[in-house]
Design an enzyme around this catalytic site. Sequence first.
Site, PDB file in Angstrom:
ATOM      1  N   ASP A 241      49.334  37.501  37.382  1.00  0.00           N
ATOM      2  CA  ASP A 241      48.403  37.050  36.342  1.00  0.00           C
ATOM      3  C   ASP A 241      48.956  37.313  34.926  1.00  0.00           C
ATOM      4  O   ASP A 241      50.049  37.856  34.758  1.00  0.00           O
ATOM      5  CB  ASP A 241      47.057  37.766  36.554  1.00  0.00           C
ATOM      6  CG  ASP A 241      45.868  36.907  36.183  1.00  0.00           C
ATOM      7  OD1 ASP A 241      46.042  35.943  35.412  1.00  0.00           O
ATOM      8  OD2 ASP A 241      44.747  37.211  36.646  1.00  0.00           O
TER       9      ASP A 241
ATOM     10  N   GLU B  50      49.497  31.848  34.766  1.00  0.00           N
ATOM     11  CA  GLU B  50      49.412  32.028  33.305  1.00  0.00           C
ATOM     12  C   GLU B  50      48.629  30.887  32.666  1.00  0.00           C
ATOM     13  O   GLU B  50      48.747  30.659  31.469  1.00  0.00           O
ATOM     14  CB  GLU B  50      50.782  32.298  32.673  1.00  0.00           C
ATOM     15  CG  GLU B  50      51.875  31.308  32.962  1.00  0.00           C
ATOM     16  CD  GLU B  50      51.661  30.016  32.223  1.00  0.00           C
ATOM     17  OE1 GLU B  50      51.051  29.106  32.835  1.00  0.00           O
ATOM     18  OE2 GLU B  50      52.099  29.888  31.070  1.00  0.00           O
ATOM     19  N   TRP B  51      47.822  30.212  33.501  1.00  0.00           N
ATOM     20  CA  TRP B  51      46.805  29.255  33.045  1.00  0.00           C
ATOM     21  C   TRP B  51      47.391  28.059  32.275  1.00  0.00           C
ATOM     22  O   TRP B  51      46.700  27.431  31.466  1.00  0.00           O
ATOM     23  CB  TRP B  51      45.734  29.967  32.194  1.00  0.00           C
ATOM     24  CG  TRP B  51      45.395  31.339  32.702  1.00  0.00           C
ATOM     25  CD1 TRP B  51      45.047  31.660  33.983  1.00  0.00           C
ATOM     26  CD2 TRP B  51      45.385  32.578  31.973  1.00  0.00           C
ATOM     27  NE1 TRP B  51      44.836  33.008  34.093  1.00  0.00           N
ATOM     28  CE2 TRP B  51      45.021  33.600  32.877  1.00  0.00           C
ATOM     29  CE3 TRP B  51      45.634  32.930  30.643  1.00  0.00           C
ATOM     30  CZ2 TRP B  51      44.910  34.935  32.509  1.00  0.00           C
ATOM     31  CZ3 TRP B  51      45.518  34.267  30.266  1.00  0.00           C
ATOM     32  CH2 TRP B  51      45.159  35.242  31.195  1.00  0.00           C
ATOM     33  N   GLY B  52      48.668  27.800  32.500  1.00  0.00           N
ATOM     34  CA  GLY B  52      49.289  26.641  31.843  1.00  0.00           C
ATOM     35  C   GLY B  52      49.694  26.897  30.412  1.00  0.00           C
ATOM     36  O   GLY B  52      50.134  25.985  29.708  1.00  0.00           O
TER      37      GLY B  52
ATOM     38  N   ASN C 142      52.179  28.483  28.935  1.00  0.00           N
ATOM     39  CA  ASN C 142      53.588  28.317  28.543  1.00  0.00           C
ATOM     40  C   ASN C 142      54.204  27.075  29.186  1.00  0.00           C
ATOM     41  O   ASN C 142      55.417  27.036  29.408  1.00  0.00           O
ATOM     42  CB  ASN C 142      54.397  29.546  28.962  1.00  0.00           C
ATOM     43  CG  ASN C 142      53.882  30.819  28.322  1.00  0.00           C
ATOM     44  OD1 ASN C 142      54.262  31.159  27.212  1.00  0.00           O
ATOM     45  ND2 ASN C 142      52.998  31.521  29.013  1.00  0.00           N
TER      46      ASN C 142
ATOM     47  N   ASP D 258      40.498  29.183  34.478  1.00  0.00           N
ATOM     48  CA  ASP D 258      39.869  29.440  35.778  1.00  0.00           C
ATOM     49  C   ASP D 258      38.854  28.377  36.176  1.00  0.00           C
ATOM     50  O   ASP D 258      38.105  27.859  35.340  1.00  0.00           O
ATOM     51  CB  ASP D 258      39.144  30.794  35.746  1.00  0.00           C
ATOM     52  CG  ASP D 258      40.118  31.945  35.790  1.00  0.00           C
ATOM     53  OD1 ASP D 258      41.346  31.716  35.665  1.00  0.00           O
ATOM     54  OD2 ASP D 258      39.651  33.092  35.954  1.00  0.00           O
TER      55      ASP D 258
HETATM   56  C1  GLA Z   1      42.267  35.652  36.002  1.00  0.00           C
HETATM   57  C2  GLA Z   1      42.786  34.650  37.033  1.00  0.00           C
HETATM   58  C3  GLA Z   1      41.775  34.539  38.170  1.00  0.00           C
HETATM   59  C4  GLA Z   1      41.549  35.900  38.799  1.00  0.00           C
HETATM   60  C5  GLA Z   1      41.101  36.900  37.745  1.00  0.00           C
HETATM   61  C6  GLA Z   1      41.057  38.312  38.272  1.00  0.00           C
HETATM   62  O1  GLA Z   1      41.127  35.183  35.343  1.00  0.00           O
HETATM   63  O2  GLA Z   1      43.029  33.405  36.457  1.00  0.00           O
HETATM   64  O3  GLA Z   1      42.204  33.610  39.147  1.00  0.00           O
HETATM   65  O4  GLA Z   1      42.735  36.340  39.415  1.00  0.00           O
HETATM   66  O5  GLA Z   1      41.985  36.900  36.626  1.00  0.00           O
HETATM   67  O6  GLA Z   1      40.654  39.247  37.307  1.00  0.00           O
END
Ligand code: GLA
Length: 401
Positions: free
Chosen positions: A147, A180-182, A184, A202
């Site tokens: 993460d 890393e949620w996109g 970078n 998320d």
């Molecule tokens: C981030 C991630 C989620 C999950 C939470 C856990 O938000 O994107 O998928 O793993 O952390 O805290």
Amino acid sequence: MKKVLIVVALISSISAYSQKFNKLALTPPMGWNSWNRFACEVNEKTIRQAADAMVSSGMKDAGYQYIVIDDCWHGKRDSLGFMHPDPAQFPSGIKALADYVHSKGLKFGIYSDAGNHTCGGRPGSRGHEYQDALTYAKWGVDYLKYDWCESDNLNGIGAYTTIRDALHEAGRPIVLSLCEWGQNKPWKWAAEVGHLWRTTGDIYNCFDCKFNNGTWFAWGAMKIIDMQEQDTLRKYAGPDHWNDPDMLEVGNGMPVNEDRAHFSIWCMSAAPLIAGNDLKEMPSTTHDILTNKEVIAVDQDSLGIQGFRQSKMDSVEVWYKPLKGGDWALCFLNRGVKATNFEYDWTKQVITDDVAKLKLDFNQKTYGIRNLWTKKTLGKTDKVLKASLSGHDVLMVRLIK
Ligand code: GLA
């Protein structure tokens, strides 16, 4: 000469270690992860029960493999810096849990974070990457979700490459799931680093809403799929390196039509299929969605081409995905809340896929049409298709050569 040899030896020894473990995810990974349903309320019993239910429910037979503990398993580091699980939540230790999961014929996954702390506030891996990789290898971990919380001063490529190299040096093949949620643009560089990468923030358990968490938003399934920008990102995905629009919310409370649509579009997108519901309390409607082998076969197709939204007719989107051997998957997705009737004249369609370099011309070839949810044949593409769709639902078919 001696110097040259030393340099060559050094370079080759570095390159022997500087790579990901190849061929661990030739099709999108399938499994279960604790986060979407249990969040931090996770312990060894939850994980064992999920492994038991994965087998007894038929999910394992349908192709699901990984049982992954997400955030909040961590306890403290010892005086040498090695990580230990929370003793109250995981009294038997992680190795025993991994052994249990393996004894069921499944694989075991764990979670960490590139920063000092995870998103749940537990210790992250920063500065302990090689130590943590050794620990995971010793425990028998097969999959690591990594993460991006507390990453303010970190370089994305650098941080994920460090953990990749650490895992490689620890010597146990481990799937690396970048989370890393996109931020970078991992699609541009992560094929060399990991096996899948999150493309967005998320997911939230709703069809098309957004949820305000205070400092950040979580997104409904349709919002995520729009944010994934199918058209630009699909060319970066393929066997062993997948775009990941986040884990499934199927079975967590959406109505069955919305769950079906969510699952169908994830399969059209060659997305990793990581279930996030309570497997031990699964109603048959949820079970039948998660274990539909013909729909899963679209996701797991060995050609590994991510599908695309090809057109839109009022509220109905038309998605195509080419499959190995010349078949195609097609999904009509009603984004509207109202039921709708539509007609689809195949002879008027010429479908071009610039990524797969394939063309589909129904005037040249006729295909059989198989409804993948009702498992019924809907005739052939030489006749206009007439269909009705309820709101937030799909008609997903396989076009058979
Ligand atoms: C981030 C991630 C989620 C999950 C939470 C856990 O938000 O994107 O998928 O793993 O952390 O805290």
